[in-house]
Write a protein that holds these residues in place. Structure first.
Motif, PDB file in Angstrom:
ATOM      1  N   ILE A 140     -23.778  13.169   4.776  1.00  0.00           N
ATOM      2  CA  ILE A 140     -24.458  13.006   6.071  1.00  0.00           C
ATOM      3  C   ILE A 140     -24.632  11.526   6.405  1.00  0.00           C
ATOM      4  CG2 ILE A 140     -26.622  13.442   7.320  1.00  0.00           C
ATOM      5  CD1 ILE A 140     -26.961  15.941   5.474  1.00  0.00           C
ATOM      6  N   ASN A 141     -24.972  10.729   5.381  1.00  0.00           N
ATOM      7  CA  ASN A 141     -25.185   9.288   5.523  1.00  0.00           C
ATOM      8  C   ASN A 141     -26.165   8.970   6.659  1.00  0.00           C
ATOM      9  OD1 ASN A 141     -24.862   6.586   4.824  1.00  0.00           O
ATOM     10  ND2 ASN A 141     -23.140   6.301   6.236  1.00  0.00           N
ATOM     11  N   PRO A 142     -27.375   9.508   6.605  1.00  0.00           N
ATOM     12  CA  PRO A 142     -28.328   9.307   7.703  1.00  0.00           C
ATOM     13  C   PRO A 142     -28.859   7.877   7.759  1.00  0.00           C
ATOM     14  CG  PRO A 142     -29.419  10.373   5.860  1.00  0.00           C
ATOM     15  CD  PRO A 142     -27.962  10.280   5.496  1.00  0.00           C
ATOM     16  N   LYS A 143     -29.153   7.437   8.960  1.00  0.00           N
ATOM     17  CA  LYS A 143     -29.844   6.161   9.142  1.00  0.00           C
ATOM     18  C   LYS A 143     -31.355   6.381   9.213  1.00  0.00           C
ATOM     19  CE  LYS A 143     -26.003   4.091   9.015  1.00  0.00           C
ATOM     20  NZ  LYS A 143     -25.625   3.516   7.711  1.00  0.00           N
ATOM     21  N   ARG A 144     -31.744   7.565   9.672  1.00  0.00           N
ATOM     22  CA  ARG A 144     -33.164   7.944   9.679  1.00  0.00           C
ATOM     23  C   ARG A 144     -33.274   9.372   9.176  1.00  0.00           C
ATOM     24  NH1 ARG A 144     -35.976   4.044  12.388  1.00  0.00           N
ATOM     25  NH2 ARG A 144     -37.920   5.215  12.223  1.00  0.00           N
TER      26      ARG A 144
ATOM     27  N   ALA B 284     -31.272  13.392   9.701  1.00  0.00           N
ATOM     28  CA  ALA B 284     -31.369  14.429   8.671  1.00  0.00           C
ATOM     29  C   ALA B 284     -32.823  14.808   8.436  1.00  0.00           C
ATOM     30  CB  ALA B 284     -30.734  13.960   7.364  1.00  0.00           C
ATOM     31  N   VAL B 285     -33.053  16.103   8.312  1.00  0.00           N
ATOM     32  CA  VAL B 285     -34.368  16.645   7.953  1.00  0.00           C
ATOM     33  C   VAL B 285     -34.208  17.355   6.617  1.00  0.00           C
ATOM     34  CG1 VAL B 285     -36.120  18.379   8.514  1.00  0.00           C
ATOM     35  CG2 VAL B 285     -35.205  16.900  10.322  1.00  0.00           C
TER      36      VAL B 285
ATOM     37  N   LYS C  89     -33.898  25.505  15.520  1.00  0.00           N
ATOM     38  CA  LYS C  89     -33.532  25.323  16.929  1.00  0.00           C
ATOM     39  C   LYS C  89     -33.723  23.873  17.371  1.00  0.00           C
ATOM     40  CE  LYS C  89     -34.574  30.087  18.271  1.00  0.00           C
ATOM     41  NZ  LYS C  89     -35.509  30.995  19.001  1.00  0.00           N
ATOM     42  N   LYS C  90     -34.800  23.230  16.894  1.00  0.00           N
ATOM     43  CA  LYS C  90     -35.040  21.840  17.265  1.00  0.00           C
ATOM     44  C   LYS C  90     -33.951  20.941  16.691  1.00  0.00           C
ATOM     45  CE  LYS C  90     -37.317  18.450  19.149  1.00  0.00           C
ATOM     46  NZ  LYS C  90     -38.705  18.095  18.760  1.00  0.00           N
ATOM     47  N   CYS C  91     -33.539  21.193  15.459  1.00  0.00           N
ATOM     48  CA  CYS C  91     -32.482  20.385  14.849  1.00  0.00           C
ATOM     49  C   CYS C  91     -31.160  20.560  15.595  1.00  0.00           C
ATOM     50  CB  CYS C  91     -32.313  20.752  13.378  1.00  0.00           C
ATOM     51  SG  CYS C  91     -33.646  20.134  12.315  1.00  0.00           S
ATOM     52  N   VAL C  92     -30.903  21.761  16.086  1.00  0.00           N
ATOM     53  CA  VAL C  92     -29.695  21.994  16.895  1.00  0.00           C
ATOM     54  C   VAL C  92     -29.757  21.171  18.178  1.00  0.00           C
ATOM     55  CG1 VAL C  92     -28.398  23.695  18.224  1.00  0.00           C
ATOM     56  CG2 VAL C  92     -29.220  24.274  15.935  1.00  0.00           C
ATOM     57  N   SER C  93     -30.928  21.175  18.824  1.00  0.00           N
ATOM     58  CA  SER C  93     -31.066  20.462  20.104  1.00  0.00           C
ATOM     59  C   SER C  93     -30.983  18.952  19.945  1.00  0.00           C
ATOM     60  CB  SER C  93     -32.386  20.843  20.781  1.00  0.00           C
ATOM     61  OG  SER C  93     -33.497  20.308  20.072  1.00  0.00           O
ATOM     62  N   THR C  94     -31.374  18.436  18.781  1.00  0.00           N
ATOM     63  CA  THR C  94     -31.329  16.987  18.550  1.00  0.00           C
ATOM     64  C   THR C  94     -30.084  16.568  17.763  1.00  0.00           C
ATOM     65  OG1 THR C  94     -32.691  17.245  16.547  1.00  0.00           O
ATOM     66  CG2 THR C  94     -33.840  16.740  18.611  1.00  0.00           C
ATOM     67  N   ASN C  95     -29.196  17.537  17.470  1.00  0.00           N
ATOM     68  CA  ASN C  95     -27.961  17.267  16.729  1.00  0.00           C
ATOM     69  C   ASN C  95     -28.273  16.657  15.358  1.00  0.00           C
ATOM     70  OD1 ASN C  95     -25.121  17.372  16.489  1.00  0.00           O
ATOM     71  ND2 ASN C  95     -24.924  15.225  17.112  1.00  0.00           N
ATOM     72  N   THR C  96     -29.261  17.239  14.686  1.00  0.00           N
ATOM     73  CA  THR C  96     -29.757  16.737  13.407  1.00  0.00           C
ATOM     74  C   THR C  96     -29.325  17.655  12.268  1.00  0.00           C
ATOM     75  OG1 THR C  96     -31.706  15.776  14.476  1.00  0.00           O
ATOM     76  CG2 THR C  96     -31.848  16.156  12.117  1.00  0.00           C
TER      77      THR C  96
END
Length: 341
Positions: free
Chosen positions: A85-89, A139-140, A163-170
Motif C-alpha cells: 500500500i505504501n501509505p503516506k498517512r 490506509a486504515v 463504505k467510508k473507506c470506499v468513498s475516500t479511496n482508502t
C-alpha cells in the motif's frame, strides 16, 4: 514487554500473557507437523497451491484460492500489505496491537494518526472513528476483535467504516486473527465486491500453534499479487504448509470452533466474576482474553506465584494498572484468581 510471553530470568509456571485458544490443539495438526519433519529435504510449494485452496474452501464466501496468500504468521503479511500500500498517512485506533505501529514504522515518510478509544465506552470503537477517515488517509488498520480490549466491532459500524473507506479511496486492513475465537462478524464476505479491502487471519491463536507461524491474507486478486511482491519466495515452511492445510480442513466442520467458543465463554465468565469480586475493573470482552484494571502492581504480585499476565501500561492509550489476561481452562483460571487474592 511488547508481546505476551516475553519475560526473562523468571520461572513461569502459568502463562496468562499469551492469548491462545484454551481448547486443546487437535491431534491431526500435531501429526501434520511431525509428518512435515519427514519432508525437510524438500522445498515447500512456492505457489502454496494446496494450502491456498484449502483455506479458500474453509472460508467459503465464494472465495478463489487466487484471493488468498499464506504467510509466516499474520505479522509478515501485515508488513507486506503495508509495504504494498505504501501509505503516506495511516489511521488506527488506540489502544491496539503494537504490531501495527511496528509495521508502519518500517515505512519511509508515513504519518500515523490515531483515534483514542474511550474508557467510559469500555474502549469500543465508535462512530467518531469514521469522521477521522478522510481523503488524505491512505490506509486504515483495525482489529476485530481489538487487542488488548477484546471488543468486537459492531456490525453496522463495520459496514459504515467499509463504505467510508470506499468513498475516500482508502485501503482498509482488518486483522481478524481472534475473530474465530469470538462472536464478531467477518469482513471477508465483502472480498470481491469492495475494493482495497485486505483481511488478515492466522491459525496461530485458534489452534494454539504460535511456533508454527501460519497466517493468510484475503483480498482481491490484484491486491494479493501486490502483497506477494513483498514476500520471500518460500515464505511458508513445510511445517506451516502441512499444518495449515489440516487446520483448514478441520474448520470445514464447525464442531472444533463451537467447542472452543463454549470453553472460552465459560472461562471468561469465571474470570470476570472472580475479578469483579476482587474489586478490579473488568472491561467487556468478546474473545479469549480480558482487559482488567487493578490498583496493585498485579504483574509483580503474580510473578511471585509463577504466573505471568500482560502488563498493558506500554500500550498507547493505556497507563499503569492495566493488564490483559488470557482465558484458560477452569482449573488454571482458578489458580490465577486464588493468586490474585
Amino acid at each position: 514487554m511488547l508481546h505476551g510471553g516475553e519475560i526473562y530470568g523468571q520461572k513461569i509456571a502459568y502463562d496468562f500473557s499469551v492469548n491462545l485458544n484454551p481448547y486443546p490443539c487437535p491431534e491431526q495438526v500435531k501429526r501434520a507437523v511431525i509428518y512435515a519433519a519427514e519432508k525437510v529435504d524438500l522445498y515447500p510449494d512456492i505457489q502454496q497451491t494446496a494450502f491456498r485452496k484449502a483455506v479458500a474452501a474453509s472460508e467459503g464466501c465464494d472465495l478463489s484460492y487466487e484471493n488468498i496468500i499464506g504467510g509466516n504468521g499474520a505479522s509478515e503479511l501485515l508488513v507486506s500489505a503495508l509495504r504494498y500500500i505504501n501509505p503516506k498517512r495511516a489511521l488506527m485506533p488506540v489502544p491496539s496491537f503494537y504490531g501495527y505501529r511496528h509495521a508502519l514504522n518500517m515505512l519511509d515518510r508515513c504519518v500515523t494518526e490515531t483515534y483514542l478509544l474511550s474508557e467510559q465506552n469500555d474502549y469500543a470503537l465508535d462512530e467518531g472513528f469514521i469522521e477521522k477517515i478522510t481523503d488524505d488517509i491512505d490506509a486504515v488498520i483495525i482489529a476485530n476483535p481489538n487487542n488488548p480490549t477484546g471488543r468486537c466491532i459492531d456490525e453496522k459500524l463495520l459496514d459504515a467504516i467499509i463504505k467510508k473507506c470506499v468513498s475516500t479511496n482508502t485501503f482498509l486492513v482488518i486483522d481478524e486473527c481472534f475473530l474465530k475465537l469470538s462472536c464478531g462478524n467477518s469482513a471477508k464476505r465483502y472480498i470481491g465486491c469492495v475494493p482495497k479491502l485486505i483481511v488478515i487471519d492466522a491459525y496461530t491463536k485458534l489452534f494454539s500453534i504460535p511456533g508454527v507461524r501460519v497466517g493468510y491474507a484475503i483480498a482481491d486478486e490484484k491486491d494479493i499479487t501486490g502483497i506477494r511482491r513483498y514476500l520471500p519466495e518460500w515464505n511458508l515452511s513445510v511445517f506451516a504448509e502441512k499444518a495449515g492445510i489440516i487446520c483448514a480442513q478441520i474448520l470445514m466442520d464447525d464442531s472444533y470452533v463451537e467447542k472452543s467458543l463454549e470453553m472460552i465463554r465459560k472461562g471468561r465468565e469465571q474470570l470476570c466474576n472472580g475479578f469483579n469480586a476482587l474489586d478490579m475493573k473488568v472491561y467487556k470482552s468478546y474473545t479469549n482474553f480480558i482487559l482488567i484494571k487493578s490498583n496493585r502492581n498485579l504483574q509483580d504480585v503474580l510473578l511471585e506465584h509463577g504466573i505471568l499476565v500482560r502488563d498493558c501500561s506500554n500500550f498507547e492509550g493505556l497507563s499503569k494498572g492495566y493488564y490483559r489476561v488470557a482465558v484458560k481452562d477452569e482449573e488454571n483460571n482458578q489458580r490465577l484468581l486464588d493468586a490474585c487474592k
